[in-house]
Each structure stands twice: as structure tokens, then as C-alpha cells.
Write an enzyme that holds these catalytic residues in place. Structure first.
Site, mmCIF file in Angstrom:
data_model
loop_
_atom_site.group_PDB
_atom_site.id
_atom_site.type_symbol
_atom_site.label_atom_id
_atom_site.label_comp_id
_atom_site.label_asym_id
_atom_site.label_seq_id
_atom_site.Cartn_x
_atom_site.Cartn_y
_atom_site.Cartn_z
ATOM 1 N N GLY A 49 20.564 -4.508 35.957
ATOM 2 C CA GLY A 49 19.168 -4.590 34.983
ATOM 3 C C GLY A 49 19.782 -5.761 34.243
ATOM 4 N N GLN A 54 21.240 -11.893 27.748
ATOM 5 C CA GLN A 54 22.176 -10.910 27.488
ATOM 6 C C GLN A 54 23.209 -12.343 28.037
ATOM 7 O OE1 GLN A 54 20.270 -7.824 30.101
ATOM 8 N NE2 GLN A 54 22.618 -6.388 29.394
ATOM 9 N N CYS A 100 24.605 -0.603 28.245
ATOM 10 C CA CYS A 100 23.925 -1.251 28.263
ATOM 11 C C CYS A 100 24.949 -2.679 28.299
ATOM 12 C CB CYS A 100 23.361 -1.852 26.726
ATOM 13 S SG CYS A 100 22.394 -3.675 27.252
ATOM 14 N N LEU A 101 24.570 -4.149 29.624
ATOM 15 C CA LEU A 101 25.392 -4.775 30.020
ATOM 16 C C LEU A 101 26.858 -5.468 28.513
ATOM 17 C CD1 LEU A 101 24.793 -5.787 32.996
ATOM 18 C CD2 LEU A 101 26.623 -4.101 32.744
ATOM 19 N N HIS A 142 14.261 -0.833 28.952
ATOM 20 C CA HIS A 142 15.338 -1.181 28.361
ATOM 21 C C HIS A 142 14.995 -2.628 28.449
ATOM 22 C CE1 HIS A 142 19.448 -0.757 27.542
ATOM 23 N NE2 HIS A 142 19.588 -2.193 28.437
ATOM 24 N N GLU A 143 15.225 -3.669 29.624
ATOM 25 C CA GLU A 143 14.837 -5.341 29.108
ATOM 26 C C GLU A 143 13.622 -5.678 28.895
ATOM 27 O OE1 GLU A 143 17.648 -5.675 31.006
ATOM 28 O OE2 GLU A 143 18.636 -3.835 32.179
ATOM 29 N N HIS A 146 14.624 -5.833 25.800
ATOM 30 C CA HIS A 146 16.204 -7.158 25.287
ATOM 31 C C HIS A 146 14.966 -8.390 24.818
ATOM 32 C CE1 HIS A 146 19.878 -5.839 26.199
ATOM 33 N NE2 HIS A 146 19.831 -5.342 26.971
HETATM 34 NI NI NI Z 1 20.851 -3.246 27.339
#
Ligand code: NI
Length: 185
Positions: A49, A54, A100-101, A142-143, A146
Site C-alpha cells: 500500500g 508518503q 510502513c514504507l 493503515h493507509e 496516513h
Molecule cells: Ni505506511
């Protein structure tokens, strides 16, 4: 298409509430190109995702996809979600690992609602209104977080499970934690 730089924790955009994407902006070729770049960036990072903040854009938009090589039927197809609203459905919170990226190489146990109603529009402005559950519901939460400046660390109830990825792989990963569930988003 292009791979976009992913910003990391500490960048204020990750702590900013994102703005809705106007319909006319969504339809612009440059926006559509950028959505393709978001998808390519998620694939390039081997994530499941990616939310607009991000890549430094405070818009209410995220993409997700989770291929499962072991069990193709369990894979989650590519989705582009714009201006989402979520409504948790009944059920006890479920704890599972997340990464998380924007917080590279960490994993932690995060409680999430097991199912939710997801509303919004797709990349073409067509309405979305569906129930998602399980791993997909986890990714969506999660997204969605963000878009509100919330990171998975904020959702952890106990930082004792917070682990670097290589240590997690050696000591903490369970039998069911392979495949897309081990990936970041
Ligand atoms: Ni994340």
C-alpha cells in the site's frame, strides 16, 4: 511512469491532515499520470500500500495491492481509493504485524478493526461503497491513517513488539507471517 521518492518519518507531510481531491483535479491527465507513478512506486518498493502523503502530497488518495504467490486466490487486487471514508463494523480488534514504507525496516503489532465499510471514489471518480475485511481491512486502515497524519507506531498498544526487520525475521515472525503480510505499506 516514474518511481517517486518516498518520504520518511520526520517529514511534516506525514503528520498533516490531507485534503480531498477535487473531481476536476482527479480527471486531469497529470493527476492520472501521477496515480500511475504512485502504483509504480508501491511496486518498486515491494509494498502492499502507499498513501499520497508518503510521496509528499497531502491529498486523500491511496493505492494498495497484495499479490499472494502461495495462494493467488487470497491476493488483493489493485485498488485506487480517493477521498475515502471508513466506518468500522462490529468485531473485536485483531492484532497483526505491520510495517510502513515511511518507517523503513521496522515491524510492530497493531490492533485493527476486522472489517469496515469503505466509501469514496476510484481514480475515475466512480463511487466505491464496499465492505472490506481481514488483511485488506488492515491495509485500508493503515493507509487511511496516513491521510490523517497517523502512523502505525501511534496505534501500537505496546512498543515491546517493535522490532527491526531482520530481528523480526529471526525471532518473531510466525508461520503465517510470510508473503504479503510481511510487507510494508
Ligand atoms: Ni505506511
Amino acid at each position: 511512469m516514474a518511481v517517486l521518492p518516498i518520504v520518511r518519518m520526520g517529514n511534516p507531510v506525514l503528520r498533516t491532515a490531507a485534503a480531498p481531491v477535487p473531481q476536476e483535479t482527479l480527471a486531469e491527465p497529470a493527476t492520472q499520470q501521477w496515480i500511475d507513478d504512485m502504483i509504480e512506486t508501491m511496486h518498486d518498493a515491494d509494498g502492499v500500500g502507499l498513501a499520497a502523503p508518503q510521496v509528499g502530497v497531502a491529498w486523500q488518495l491511496f493505492v494498495y495491492q497484495a499479490e499472494d504467490d502461495e495462494d493467488p486466490a487470497a491476493g488483493i487486487p489493485l485498488a485506487v481509493i480517493v477521498n475515502p471514508m471508513i466506518e468500522p463494523l462490529a468485531g473485536e480488534p485483531v492484532f497483526d504485524w505491520e510495517g510502513c514504507l515511511s518507517i523503513p525496516d521496522l515491524r510492530g503489532l497493531v490492533p485493527r478493526h476486522p472489517a469496515l465499510r469503505l466509501r469514496g471514489v476510484d481514480r475515475h471518480g466512480r463511487p466505491i461503497d464496499r465492505v472490506v475485511e481481514g488483511f485488506e481491512a488492515r491495509i485500508v486502515q493503515h493507509e487511511f491513517d496516513h491521510l490523517n497524519g497517523v502512523l502505525f507506531l501511534d496505534r501500537m498498544r505496546d512498543l515491546a513488539s517493535l522490532s527491526f526487520l531482520d530481528e523480526w525475521q529471526e525471532f518473531l515472525r510466525g508461520a503465517g507471517d510470510d508473503g504479503p503480510h510481511a510487507k510494508a505499506e
